[in-house]
Design a protein around this motif. Structure first.
Motif, PDB file in Angstrom:
ATOM      1  N   LEU A  78       0.828  -1.209   0.000  1.00 11.24           N
ATOM      2  CA  LEU A  78       0.000   0.000   0.000  1.00 11.24           C
ATOM      3  C   LEU A  78       0.856   1.251   0.000  1.00 11.24           C
ATOM      4  O   LEU A  78       0.550   2.229  -0.705  1.00 11.24           O
ATOM      5  CB  LEU A  78      -0.918  -0.011   1.218  1.00 11.24           C
ATOM      6  N   ALA A  79       1.932   1.251   0.772  1.00 14.79           N
ATOM      7  CA  ALA A  79       2.787   2.441   0.855  1.00 14.79           C
ATOM      8  C   ALA A  79       3.385   2.780  -0.500  1.00 14.79           C
ATOM      9  O   ALA A  79       3.436   3.955  -0.893  1.00 14.79           O
ATOM     10  CB  ALA A  79       3.899   2.208   1.876  1.00 14.79           C
ATOM     11  N   ARG A 232       6.856   0.980  -7.173  1.00 11.45           N
ATOM     12  CA  ARG A 232       6.695  -0.156  -6.250  1.00 11.45           C
ATOM     13  C   ARG A 232       7.930  -1.066  -6.196  1.00 11.45           C
ATOM     14  O   ARG A 232       8.358  -1.438  -5.082  1.00 11.45           O
ATOM     15  CB  ARG A 232       5.444  -0.957  -6.625  1.00 11.45           C
ATOM     16  N   PRO A 233       8.529  -1.441  -7.329  1.00 10.53           N
ATOM     17  CA  PRO A 233       9.738  -2.286  -7.221  1.00 10.53           C
ATOM     18  C   PRO A 233      10.855  -1.617  -6.429  1.00 10.53           C
ATOM     19  O   PRO A 233      11.638  -2.309  -5.755  1.00 10.53           O
ATOM     20  CB  PRO A 233      10.137  -2.506  -8.684  1.00 10.53           C
ATOM     21  N   LEU A 234      10.963  -0.297  -6.496  1.00 12.64           N
ATOM     22  CA  LEU A 234      12.016   0.400  -5.766  1.00 12.64           C
ATOM     23  C   LEU A 234      11.815   0.269  -4.262  1.00 12.64           C
ATOM     24  O   LEU A 234      12.784   0.168  -3.508  1.00 12.64           O
ATOM     25  CB  LEU A 234      12.041   1.879  -6.173  1.00 12.64           C
ATOM     26  N   GLN A 238      14.060  -3.568  -5.686  1.00 16.93           N
ATOM     27  CA  GLN A 238      14.205  -4.169  -7.011  1.00 16.93           C
ATOM     28  C   GLN A 238      14.151  -3.059  -8.052  1.00 16.93           C
ATOM     29  O   GLN A 238      13.747  -1.939  -7.768  1.00 16.93           O
ATOM     30  CB  GLN A 238      13.089  -5.190  -7.266  1.00 16.93           C
ATOM     31  N   TRP A 239      14.552  -3.421  -9.289  1.00 26.17           N
ATOM     32  CA  TRP A 239      14.427  -2.483 -10.397  1.00 26.17           C
ATOM     33  C   TRP A 239      13.152  -2.771 -11.166  1.00 26.17           C
ATOM     34  O   TRP A 239      12.734  -3.919 -11.256  1.00 26.17           O
ATOM     35  CB  TRP A 239      15.632  -2.568 -11.325  1.00 26.17           C
ATOM     36  N   PRO A 240      12.484  -1.754 -11.708  1.00 28.89           N
ATOM     37  CA  PRO A 240      11.247  -1.984 -12.463  1.00 28.89           C
ATOM     38  C   PRO A 240      11.473  -2.914 -13.644  1.00 28.89           C
ATOM     39  O   PRO A 240      12.554  -2.925 -14.264  1.00 28.89           O
ATOM     40  CB  PRO A 240      10.851  -0.579 -12.933  1.00 28.89           C
ATOM     41  N   ALA A 241      10.441  -3.687 -13.978  1.00 28.39           N
ATOM     42  CA  ALA A 241      10.553  -4.666 -15.059  1.00 28.39           C
ATOM     43  C   ALA A 241      10.583  -4.000 -16.428  1.00 28.39           C
ATOM     44  O   ALA A 241      11.291  -4.468 -17.328  1.00 28.39           O
ATOM     45  CB  ALA A 241       9.389  -5.654 -14.983  1.00 28.39           C
ATOM     46  N   ALA A 242       9.812  -2.934 -16.622  1.00 28.31           N
ATOM     47  CA  ALA A 242       9.750  -2.260 -17.927  1.00 28.31           C
ATOM     48  C   ALA A 242       9.847  -0.747 -17.723  1.00 28.31           C
ATOM     49  O   ALA A 242       8.876  -0.016 -17.969  1.00 28.31           O
ATOM     50  CB  ALA A 242       8.465  -2.633 -18.658  1.00 28.31           C
ATOM     51  N   PRO A 243      11.013  -0.263 -17.283  1.00 33.44           N
ATOM     52  CA  PRO A 243      11.107   1.166 -16.950  1.00 33.44           C
ATOM     53  C   PRO A 243      10.921   2.081 -18.151  1.00 33.44           C
ATOM     54  O   PRO A 243      10.269   3.126 -18.044  1.00 33.44           O
ATOM     55  CB  PRO A 243      12.516   1.292 -16.360  1.00 33.44           C
ATOM     56  N   LEU A 244      11.476   1.704 -19.303  1.00 31.52           N
ATOM     57  CA  LEU A 244      11.397   2.580 -20.470  1.00 31.52           C
ATOM     58  C   LEU A 244       9.955   2.770 -20.926  1.00 31.52           C
ATOM     59  O   LEU A 244       9.519   3.893 -21.208  1.00 31.52           O
ATOM     60  CB  LEU A 244      12.241   2.016 -21.608  1.00 31.52           C
ATOM     61  N   ARG A 245       9.208   1.683 -20.974  1.00 37.64           N
ATOM     62  CA  ARG A 245       7.803   1.781 -21.397  1.00 37.64           C
ATOM     63  C   ARG A 245       7.013   2.702 -20.484  1.00 37.64           C
ATOM     64  O   ARG A 245       6.277   3.590 -20.941  1.00 37.64           O
ATOM     65  CB  ARG A 245       7.162   0.395 -21.408  1.00 37.64           C
TER      66      ARG A 245
END
Length: 271
Positions: A78-79, A232-234, A238-245
């Protein structure tokens, strides 16, 4: 009729921008400093109430949720979503109610444009100011989350500029409604018909996998969804799965919305 057609290309011309937006931004900052504490309390109180009530209250019932096959405490889930919602709301309130007051009620924009400052620079300053207000709000909320030991991921430093981009994106969208509004009541449509449904469709309160497929396909392209997918991944280190998109989705909304808002504002001031 012919006159309206002739003026249309001028309304949609490319933005004419200069560094003269900075004094307008600074003026808003100096005025806001007098009310900084009440403004901060007002901006962070509601999201923190949501976080405590739902994160700890409902979190005790829900326990954990699955994010990418990984169990995550609900308070953390939630955060990481509510911080994006806070950036959206803070930027929207500033670019709607405060900007409308300066533009229409107080006639501050008219006074500013008596100086050698163009309307395009004023709109740009309002957009960046709303983005800054959103960043200030989420920074305060992030500090509270750190105190509550919700997440201490070093990658939260990356979330900071991302949330600034989220604030700028939603300030651009809100400025469209600011240009169309005849009064404060008009903004109810924006919050009720646009922001509120998006909060429930973008994975803030529950995983989007619970949504029907058709609704999820629409949700994939919402700006708040892109923000949550980046932030959320941060929180989970973790790193986002599809950051560019997702960055491109936010950028596209920001650029297109700013252009539309600028054209509609030009039309309003030309009337």
């Amino acid at each position: 009729m012919n006159g309206e057609v002739a003026q249309a290309p001028g309304l949609w011309r490319a933005p004419t921008l200069s560094l003269r937006w900075w004094p307008v931004f600074l003026r808003n900052l100096l005025v806001w400093k007098k009310l900084a504490i009440p403004s901060l309390v007002g901006n962070i109180a509601e999201p923190l109430i949501w976080l405590v009530a739902f994160g700890y209250g409902m979190g005790m019932l829900v326990g954990q949720v699955q994010v990418g096959g990984q169990p995550v405490p609900y308070i953390l889930f939630l955060a990481s979503g509510s911080i994006c919602m806070s950036a959206m709301n803070a930027a929207s309130f500033e670019a709607l109610y405060s900007a409308f007051s300066r533009m229409h009620v107080q006639k501050t924009w008219d006074g500013i444009m008596n100086a050698p400052v163009g309307l395009d620079d004023v709109v740009l300053a309002e957009m960046l100011w709303a983005g800054f207000k959103a960043l200030f709000t989420v920074t305060a909320i992030l500090c509270v989350m750190l105190v509550l030991n919700i997440s201490h991921s070093p990658k939260l430093l990356v979330a900071w500029p991302v949330l600034l981009g989220v604030g700028i994106t939603f300030s651009c969208i809100a400025l469209i409604f600011n240009a169309l509004a005849k009064g404060y009541d008009f903004f109810t449509y924006y919050f009720t018909l646009f922001l509120t449904p998006m909060m429930f469709l973008s994975g803030v309160f529950f995983p989007r996998e619970q949504l029907p497929l058709a609704v999820r396909l629409v949700s994939d392209w919402l700006p708040l969804t892109a923000a949550v997918e980046l932030v959320r991944p941060l929180f989970l280190d973790q790193w986002p799965a599809a950051p560019l998109r997702n960055l491109l989705v936010l950028a596209a909304y920001a650029v297109i919305a700013f252009w539309v808002a600028l054209a509609l504002t030009r039309k309003r001031f030309a009337a």
